[in-house]
Design an enzyme around this catalytic site. Structure first.
Site, PDB file in Angstrom:
ATOM      1  N   GLU A 100     -14.050  -7.898   4.627  1.00  0.00           N
ATOM      2  CA  GLU A 100     -12.609  -8.171   4.614  1.00  0.00           C
ATOM      3  C   GLU A 100     -12.050  -8.038   6.030  1.00  0.00           C
ATOM      4  O   GLU A 100     -12.570  -7.265   6.841  1.00  0.00           O
ATOM      5  CB  GLU A 100     -11.934  -7.178   3.649  1.00  0.00           C
ATOM      6  CG  GLU A 100     -10.446  -7.272   3.526  1.00  0.00           C
ATOM      7  CD  GLU A 100      -9.917  -8.614   3.044  1.00  0.00           C
ATOM      8  OE1 GLU A 100     -10.237  -9.634   3.679  1.00  0.00           O
ATOM      9  OE2 GLU A 100      -9.156  -8.631   2.061  1.00  0.00           O
ATOM     10  N   ARG A 166      -5.109 -18.195  13.096  1.00  0.00           N
ATOM     11  CA  ARG A 166      -6.411 -17.709  12.613  1.00  0.00           C
ATOM     12  C   ARG A 166      -7.494 -17.973  13.648  1.00  0.00           C
ATOM     13  O   ARG A 166      -8.492 -17.272  13.710  1.00  0.00           O
ATOM     14  CB  ARG A 166      -6.805 -18.410  11.310  1.00  0.00           C
ATOM     15  CG  ARG A 166      -5.925 -18.097  10.115  1.00  0.00           C
ATOM     16  CD  ARG A 166      -6.619 -18.575   8.851  1.00  0.00           C
ATOM     17  NE  ARG A 166      -5.735 -18.679   7.703  1.00  0.00           N
ATOM     18  CZ  ARG A 166      -5.432 -17.681   6.878  1.00  0.00           C
ATOM     19  NH1 ARG A 166      -5.933 -16.490   7.092  1.00  0.00           N
ATOM     20  NH2 ARG A 166      -4.648 -17.874   5.841  1.00  0.00           N
TER      21      ARG A 166
HETATM   22  C1  PRP Z   1      -4.566 -10.452   3.564  1.00  0.00           C
HETATM   23  C2  PRP Z   1      -5.909  -9.858   3.946  1.00  0.00           C
HETATM   24  C3  PRP Z   1      -6.291  -9.097   2.721  1.00  0.00           C
HETATM   25  C4  PRP Z   1      -4.980  -8.683   2.123  1.00  0.00           C
HETATM   26  C5  PRP Z   1      -4.760  -7.254   2.424  1.00  0.00           C
HETATM   27  O1  PRP Z   1      -4.809 -11.606   2.870  1.00  0.00           O
HETATM   28  O2  PRP Z   1      -6.837 -10.849   4.275  1.00  0.00           O
HETATM   29  O3  PRP Z   1      -7.029  -9.886   1.806  1.00  0.00           O
HETATM   30  O4  PRP Z   1      -3.950  -9.478   2.747  1.00  0.00           O
HETATM   31  O5  PRP Z   1      -3.549  -6.835   1.872  1.00  0.00           O
HETATM   32  P1  PRP Z   1      -3.432  -5.635   0.853  1.00  0.00           P
HETATM   33  O6  PRP Z   1      -4.316  -4.527   1.318  1.00  0.00           O
HETATM   34  O7  PRP Z   1      -1.969  -5.276   0.926  1.00  0.00           O
HETATM   35  O8  PRP Z   1      -3.810  -6.133  -0.511  1.00  0.00           O
HETATM   36  P2  PRP Z   1      -3.693 -12.693   2.609  1.00  0.00           P
HETATM   37  O9  PRP Z   1      -3.121 -12.493   1.226  1.00  0.00           O
HETATM   38  O10 PRP Z   1      -2.700 -12.693   3.734  1.00  0.00           O
HETATM   39  O11 PRP Z   1      -4.525 -14.034   2.550  1.00  0.00           O
HETATM   40  P3  PRP Z   1      -5.454 -14.730   3.673  1.00  0.00           P
HETATM   41  O12 PRP Z   1      -6.705 -13.909   3.803  1.00  0.00           O
HETATM   42  O13 PRP Z   1      -5.721 -16.073   3.115  1.00  0.00           O
HETATM   43  O14 PRP Z   1      -4.672 -14.763   4.957  1.00  0.00           O
END
Ligand code: PRP
Length: 190
Positions: A100, A166
């Site tokens: 992640e 990105r």
């Molecule tokens: C972001 C990141 C994680 C999540 C973390 O994804 O990549 O997956 O947020 O947030 P949290 O700990 O509050 O759950 P995002 O939803 O922005 O999608 P992306 O990866 O497509 O940018």
């Protein structure tokens, strides 16, 4: 690459990222060298980190991806995730490492861990490049962690602001007025 006007500063340089990935890869290699693990990247933010991490691991492994959307449950007021694109490997009995880009509230990973744990992997761990502990709403912690970051809007190296940035090869901090003017507070915003 030109300096984006919306960036306040560089938080993590390419060199810092490269060195940290080498460190993380050494730890992962030590723990998984003969286990043929499945690395599951969470789309979309993790792709850049995943691409660099796997190339630093000289061992047998599989890669897979899962895409989830987060939403707030109106009844319980807790975050939940919906699987938009599932991974394609059967992970039962396999050693699984979730990859992640950032843990923020931890809600995405908390739910994802439950989803994957139900499939009975031999083990399930988390490798996360960035951690924003100040915004945590769960007890999720990474088994392999790159950097703690402050409660600011970070972009680059896979992380976006409205799908931009990105592709920056480093991690930067967005100027506050850049995101306040359009969306107020983002899921990763300060
Ligand atoms: C972001 C990141 C994680 C999540 C973390 O994804 O990549 O997956 O947020 O947030 P949290 O700990 O509050 O759950 P995002 O939803 O922005 O999608 P992306 O990866 O497509 O940018």
């Amino acid at each position: 690459m030109p300096w984006p006007e919306e960036l306040e500063r560089v938080l993590l340089t390419q060199k810092q990222l490269e060195d940290k990935i080498a460190e993380l890869a050494a730890q992962i290699y030590r723990d998984y060298a003969n286990k043929n693990p499945v690395l599951i990247g969470i789309l979309t933010g993790a792709i850049v980190f995943m691409a660099d991490l796997i190339r630093a691991l000289p061992m047998d492994l599989s890669i897979d991806f899962i895409s989830v959307s987060s939403y707030e449950d109106a009844t319980t007021h807790s975050g939940r995730v919906r699987v938009l694109k599932d991974c394609s490997h059967d992970i039962r009995g396999r050693h699984v490492l979730i990859v992640e880009d950032i843990v923020d509230t931890g809600l995405t990973l908390q739910h994802l861990r439950h989803i994957l744990q139900d499939r009975q992997p031999a083990s399930l761990r988390l490798c996360c490049l960035l951690d924003k502990p100040s915004r945590r709403r769960t007890n999720v912690t990474a088994d392999y962690l790159g950097f703690e970051v402050p409660d600011e809007f970070v972009v680059g190296y896979g992380l976006d602001y409205a799908e931009k940035y990105r592709n920056l090869p480093y991690v930067g901090v967005l100027k506050e007025d850049a995101y306040r003017k359009t969306c107020g507070v983002n899921s990763r915003g300060a």
